[in-house]
Design a protein around this motif. Structure first.
Motif, PDB file in Angstrom:
ATOM      1  N   GLU A 169     -17.924 -13.071 -19.313  1.00 26.36           N
ATOM      2  CA  GLU A 169     -18.205 -12.722 -20.611  1.00 26.36           C
ATOM      3  C   GLU A 169     -17.256 -11.373 -20.962  1.00 26.36           C
ATOM      4  O   GLU A 169     -17.012 -10.649 -20.013  1.00 26.36           O
ATOM      5  N   MET A 170     -16.811 -11.273 -22.119  1.00 23.42           N
ATOM      6  CA  MET A 170     -15.871 -10.271 -22.654  1.00 23.42           C
ATOM      7  C   MET A 170     -16.704  -9.430 -23.788  1.00 23.42           C
ATOM      8  O   MET A 170     -17.404  -9.846 -24.557  1.00 23.42           O
ATOM      9  N   ARG A 171     -16.636  -8.050 -23.743  1.00 27.40           N
ATOM     10  CA  ARG A 171     -17.134  -7.377 -24.869  1.00 27.40           C
ATOM     11  C   ARG A 171     -16.013  -6.238 -25.253  1.00 27.40           C
ATOM     12  O   ARG A 171     -15.001  -5.978 -24.369  1.00 27.40           O
ATOM     13  N   ARG A 172     -16.208  -5.634 -26.424  1.00 24.99           N
ATOM     14  CA  ARG A 172     -15.082  -4.789 -26.963  1.00 24.99           C
ATOM     15  C   ARG A 172     -15.960  -3.488 -27.257  1.00 24.99           C
ATOM     16  O   ARG A 172     -16.926  -3.419 -27.928  1.00 24.99           O
ATOM     17  N   PHE A 173     -15.358  -2.402 -26.697  1.00 26.10           N
ATOM     18  CA  PHE A 173     -15.987  -1.232 -26.924  1.00 26.10           C
ATOM     19  C   PHE A 173     -14.977  -0.340 -27.924  1.00 26.10           C
ATOM     20  O   PHE A 173     -13.963  -0.262 -27.875  1.00 26.10           O
ATOM     21  N   ALA A 174     -15.600   0.647 -28.694  1.00 24.84           N
ATOM     22  CA  ALA A 174     -14.668   1.557 -29.313  1.00 24.84           C
ATOM     23  C   ALA A 174     -15.715   2.951 -29.574  1.00 24.84           C
ATOM     24  O   ALA A 174     -16.785   2.917 -29.348  1.00 24.84           O
ATOM     25  N   GLY A 175     -14.876   3.970 -29.852  1.00 27.49           N
ATOM     26  CA  GLY A 175     -15.660   5.545 -29.624  1.00 27.49           C
ATOM     27  C   GLY A 175     -15.175   6.182 -30.948  1.00 27.49           C
ATOM     28  O   GLY A 175     -14.494   5.606 -31.876  1.00 27.49           O
ATOM     29  N   MET A 187     -20.107  -1.115 -29.952  1.00 21.16           N
ATOM     30  CA  MET A 187     -19.727  -2.392 -29.137  1.00 21.16           C
ATOM     31  C   MET A 187     -20.028  -3.666 -29.761  1.00 21.16           C
ATOM     32  O   MET A 187     -21.176  -3.653 -30.490  1.00 21.16           O
ATOM     33  N   VAL A 188     -19.143  -4.474 -29.566  1.00 21.54           N
ATOM     34  CA  VAL A 188     -19.230  -5.857 -30.445  1.00 21.54           C
ATOM     35  C   VAL A 188     -19.496  -6.707 -29.216  1.00 21.54           C
ATOM     36  O   VAL A 188     -18.322  -6.948 -28.313  1.00 21.54           O
ATOM     37  N   GLY A 189     -20.438  -7.470 -29.061  1.00 19.43           N
ATOM     38  CA  GLY A 189     -20.663  -8.539 -28.047  1.00 19.43           C
ATOM     39  C   GLY A 189     -20.294 -10.035 -28.665  1.00 19.43           C
ATOM     40  O   GLY A 189     -21.127 -10.418 -29.664  1.00 19.43           O
ATOM     41  N   SER A 235     -32.404  -4.530 -35.886  1.00 14.68           N
ATOM     42  CA  SER A 235     -32.586  -4.818 -37.240  1.00 14.68           C
ATOM     43  C   SER A 235     -31.459  -6.020 -37.357  1.00 14.68           C
ATOM     44  O   SER A 235     -30.626  -6.322 -36.634  1.00 14.68           O
ATOM     45  N   VAL A 236     -31.815  -7.064 -38.226  1.00 14.90           N
ATOM     46  CA  VAL A 236     -31.153  -8.220 -38.699  1.00 14.90           C
ATOM     47  C   VAL A 236     -30.035  -7.653 -39.371  1.00 14.90           C
ATOM     48  O   VAL A 236     -30.152  -7.000 -40.369  1.00 14.90           O
ATOM     49  N   ALA A 237     -28.660  -8.083 -39.148  1.00 12.09           N
ATOM     50  CA  ALA A 237     -27.457  -8.002 -39.798  1.00 12.09           C
ATOM     51  C   ALA A 237     -27.461  -8.675 -41.205  1.00 12.09           C
ATOM     52  O   ALA A 237     -27.788 -10.037 -41.007  1.00 12.09           O
ATOM     53  N   ALA A 238     -27.241  -8.075 -42.286  1.00 11.18           N
ATOM     54  CA  ALA A 238     -27.126  -9.042 -43.525  1.00 11.18           C
ATOM     55  C   ALA A 238     -25.893  -9.755 -43.455  1.00 11.18           C
ATOM     56  O   ALA A 238     -24.944  -9.401 -42.511  1.00 11.18           O
ATOM     57  N   SER A 239     -25.835 -10.972 -44.104  1.00  7.86           N
ATOM     58  CA  SER A 239     -24.857 -11.800 -44.044  1.00  7.86           C
ATOM     59  C   SER A 239     -23.176 -11.373 -44.083  1.00  7.86           C
ATOM     60  O   SER A 239     -23.072 -10.366 -45.069  1.00  7.86           O
ATOM     61  N   GLY A 240     -22.605 -11.459 -43.006  1.00 10.93           N
ATOM     62  CA  GLY A 240     -21.479 -11.052 -43.042  1.00 10.93           C
ATOM     63  C   GLY A 240     -21.063  -9.541 -42.626  1.00 10.93           C
ATOM     64  O   GLY A 240     -20.117  -8.867 -42.705  1.00 10.93           O
ATOM     65  N   GLN A 241     -21.989  -8.933 -42.107  1.00  8.41           N
ATOM     66  CA  GLN A 241     -21.943  -7.465 -41.853  1.00  8.41           C
ATOM     67  C   GLN A 241     -21.719  -7.179 -40.406  1.00  8.41           C
ATOM     68  O   GLN A 241     -21.609  -6.013 -40.078  1.00  8.41           O
ATOM     69  N   ALA A 242     -22.184  -8.112 -39.460  1.00  3.52           N
ATOM     70  CA  ALA A 242     -22.081  -7.958 -37.906  1.00  3.52           C
ATOM     71  C   ALA A 242     -20.830  -8.225 -37.439  1.00  3.52           C
ATOM     72  O   ALA A 242     -20.128  -8.883 -36.487  1.00  3.52           O
ATOM     73  N   THR A 243     -19.659  -7.327 -37.901  1.00  2.00           N
ATOM     74  CA  THR A 243     -18.061  -7.423 -37.659  1.00  2.00           C
ATOM     75  C   THR A 243     -17.835  -6.111 -37.215  1.00  2.00           C
ATOM     76  O   THR A 243     -18.289  -5.050 -37.635  1.00  2.00           O
ATOM     77  N   PHE A 244     -16.551  -6.197 -36.545  1.00  2.00           N
ATOM     78  CA  PHE A 244     -16.276  -4.964 -35.856  1.00  2.00           C
ATOM     79  C   PHE A 244     -15.366  -4.149 -36.898  1.00  2.00           C
ATOM     80  O   PHE A 244     -15.531  -2.628 -36.945  1.00  2.00           O
ATOM     81  N   SER A 245     -15.206  -4.721 -38.052  1.00  2.00           N
ATOM     82  CA  SER A 245     -14.442  -3.771 -39.306  1.00  2.00           C
ATOM     83  C   SER A 245     -15.681  -3.066 -39.924  1.00  2.00           C
ATOM     84  O   SER A 245     -15.525  -2.002 -40.465  1.00  2.00           O
ATOM     85  N   HIS A 283     -25.972  12.165 -31.409  1.00  2.00           N
ATOM     86  CA  HIS A 283     -25.283  11.210 -30.710  1.00  2.00           C
ATOM     87  C   HIS A 283     -25.865  10.236 -31.085  1.00  2.00           C
ATOM     88  O   HIS A 283     -27.064   9.767 -31.003  1.00  2.00           O
ATOM     89  N   ALA A 284     -25.038   9.075 -31.126  1.00  2.00           N
ATOM     90  CA  ALA A 284     -25.419   7.600 -31.677  1.00  2.00           C
ATOM     91  C   ALA A 284     -24.440   6.573 -30.974  1.00  2.00           C
ATOM     92  O   ALA A 284     -23.189   6.903 -30.832  1.00  2.00           O
ATOM     93  N   ALA A 285     -25.038   5.532 -30.813  1.00  2.00           N
ATOM     94  CA  ALA A 285     -24.190   4.395 -30.531  1.00  2.00           C
ATOM     95  C   ALA A 285     -24.984   3.130 -31.432  1.00  2.00           C
ATOM     96  O   ALA A 285     -25.964   2.646 -31.615  1.00  2.00           O
ATOM     97  N   LEU A 286     -23.887   2.247 -31.793  1.00  2.00           N
ATOM     98  CA  LEU A 286     -24.185   1.006 -32.760  1.00  2.00           C
ATOM     99  C   LEU A 286     -23.501  -0.156 -31.918  1.00  2.00           C
ATOM    100  O   LEU A 286     -22.363  -0.216 -31.630  1.00  2.00           O
ATOM    101  N   LEU A 287     -24.340  -1.171 -31.712  1.00  2.00           N
ATOM    102  CA  LEU A 287     -24.041  -2.594 -31.102  1.00  2.00           C
ATOM    103  C   LEU A 287     -24.322  -3.489 -31.797  1.00  2.00           C
ATOM    104  O   LEU A 287     -25.295  -3.556 -32.640  1.00  2.00           O
ATOM    105  N   THR A 288     -23.496  -4.462 -31.704  1.00  2.00           N
ATOM    106  CA  THR A 288     -23.919  -5.641 -32.739  1.00  2.00           C
ATOM    107  C   THR A 288     -23.534  -7.102 -31.722  1.00  2.00           C
ATOM    108  O   THR A 288     -22.620  -7.061 -31.178  1.00  2.00           O
ATOM    109  N   GLN A 289     -24.456  -8.069 -31.931  1.00  2.00           N
ATOM    110  CA  GLN A 289     -24.396  -9.198 -31.242  1.00  2.00           C
ATOM    111  C   GLN A 289     -25.443 -10.259 -31.785  1.00  2.00           C
ATOM    112  O   GLN A 289     -26.495  -9.886 -32.141  1.00  2.00           O
ATOM    113  N   SER A 290     -24.969 -11.273 -31.805  1.00  2.00           N
ATOM    114  CA  SER A 290     -25.821 -12.644 -32.182  1.00  2.00           C
ATOM    115  C   SER A 290     -26.463 -12.292 -33.626  1.00  2.00           C
ATOM    116  O   SER A 290     -27.557 -12.812 -34.128  1.00  2.00           O
ATOM    117  N   GLY A 291     -25.705 -11.528 -34.790  1.00  2.00           N
ATOM    118  CA  GLY A 291     -26.324 -11.500 -35.974  1.00  2.00           C
ATOM    119  C   GLY A 291     -27.261 -10.227 -36.060  1.00  2.00           C
ATOM    120  O   GLY A 291     -27.858  -9.952 -36.914  1.00  2.00           O
TER     121      GLY A 291
END
Length: 339
Positions: free
Chosen positions: A191-197, A107-109, A22-32, A51-59
């Motif tokens: 390339e660098m990526r950030r993961f959290a659990g 994960m944040v790309g 899905s497309v992230a609303a403005s300002g929503q695709a952040t690690f916070s 069990h779920a995983a949420l990834l965000t990249q390029s909006g």
């Protein structure tokens, strides 16, 4: 909807597996924002066995969900109505064993790729699914957030025909040093990526792509803690090799191998372990322990782990000689496995 592929785990009970983009609303695709969603997940997924995983990249958001069918489908519907995103499409829906090992990961790309380019891959997978073609969940996620960059694929079947090699060190930081050395030596971008659990299991990953002989190859460095991350563990079944940069410290080597063994538990096709150390005794001991745990271990190089040139030379010979695995659609993969 398709059923499980040979890349999935053992004989575990089947669950519903859905991946939505899905497309992230403005300002929503952040690690916070992802951290906020992690807190919300405690109330909406854990009690329901999801069990779920949420990834965000390029909006974009990529939401991977596994669990009891009605609960997963309800969660996908709930996510579609969340004001933090819009225009949800389902890019994967199958039944099979769980791939995600923990209730929550993310994960944040930090990609600079335009929103529209990412969207074209979403549309391609969505249209393929409508035509009855699906790939394993790990392949779908990788095609979206980490497609091969150094060579344009001739077809969807060839898009994932490249070597994937993990690199982890008993001494923190050395795996990253190795991958950065390869990037500098071959002038390829890393390339660098950030993961959290679910339990603040934060870790980073760095990767490089290059041609080794005729074969595209990706090296992925990560810290030991990354072996406990649900997304990282899910991808291990798709990696033919995991390079272990062995330490001079017996205690650190034991900790590393214990984490590797735990991460590989239940994988139908765990990676082959490739050891690098100048200490023949440590090499032999690690090999015996790995084989006792049911893992394939071989000596890659008899060299100090910090001698990156020796490690790369040995690895490059191996990768140049072997053709990368192909990632088949689920139905074809099933038939291939059964045959």
């Amino acid at each position: 909807m398709h059923h499980d592929s040979p890349q999935d785990t053992g004989n575990a009970p089947e669950v519903e597996r859905v991946i939505a983009a899905s497309v992230a609303a403005s300002g929503q695709a952040t690690f916070s924002v992802l951290t906020q969603m992690r807190e919300e997940a405690h109330y909406h997924i854990e009690p329901k066995g999801i069990h779920a995983a949420l990834l965000t990249q390029s909006g974009w958001f990529i939401y991977w969900m596994e669990g009891p069918g009605p609960a997963v489908l309800a969660l996908a519907g709930r996510a579609a109505g969340d004001p933090r995103n819009r225009d949800q499409v389902i890019v994967h829906h199958s039944r099979g064993p769980r791939v995600l090992t923990l209730p929550w990961s993310m994960m944040v790309g930090p990609s600079t790729e335009p929103h529209e380019a990412f969207g074209r891959r979403v549309a391609e997978l969505h249209l393929a699914r409508q035509a009855g073609i699906q790939f394993a969940p790990t392949s779908v996620v990788r095609r979206l957030v980490a497609p091969l960059r150094i060579r344009a694929p001739e077809s969807m079947l060839e898009a994932e025909t490249f070597h994937r090699v993990g690199v982890v060190s008993a001494d923190d930081g050395r795996a990253f040093d190795f991958v950065r050395w390869v990037a500098e030596r071959h002038e390829c971008v890393h390339e660098m990526r950030r993961f959290a659990g679910d339990h603040d299991l934060d870790s980073g990953g760095e990767s490089v792509e290059l041609l080794v002989g005729a074969h595209p190859s990706r090296l992925i460095a990560f810290a030991r803690a990354g072996l406990g991350h649900s997304l990282r563990r899910a991808m291990l079944a798709d990696w033919p090799y995991l390079v272990l940069l062995v330490s001079n410290s017996l205690d650190r080597n034991i900790v590393l191998l214990e984490k590797v063994v735990e991460a590989c538990q239940g994988l139908r096709t765990p990676p082959r372990l490739l050891g690098v150390t100048a200490d023949e005794h440590a090499q032999a001991s690690l090999g015996v322990a790995a084989r006792m745990a049911g893992l394939d271990y071989r000596r890659l190089a008899v060299s100090p782990a910090e001698h990156h040139g020796d490690t790369w030379q040995a690895l490059a010979v191996l990768l140049a000689e072997e053709r990368p695995r192909r990632t088949l659609p689920l139905a074809e993969a099933q038939a291939s496995w059964a045959g």
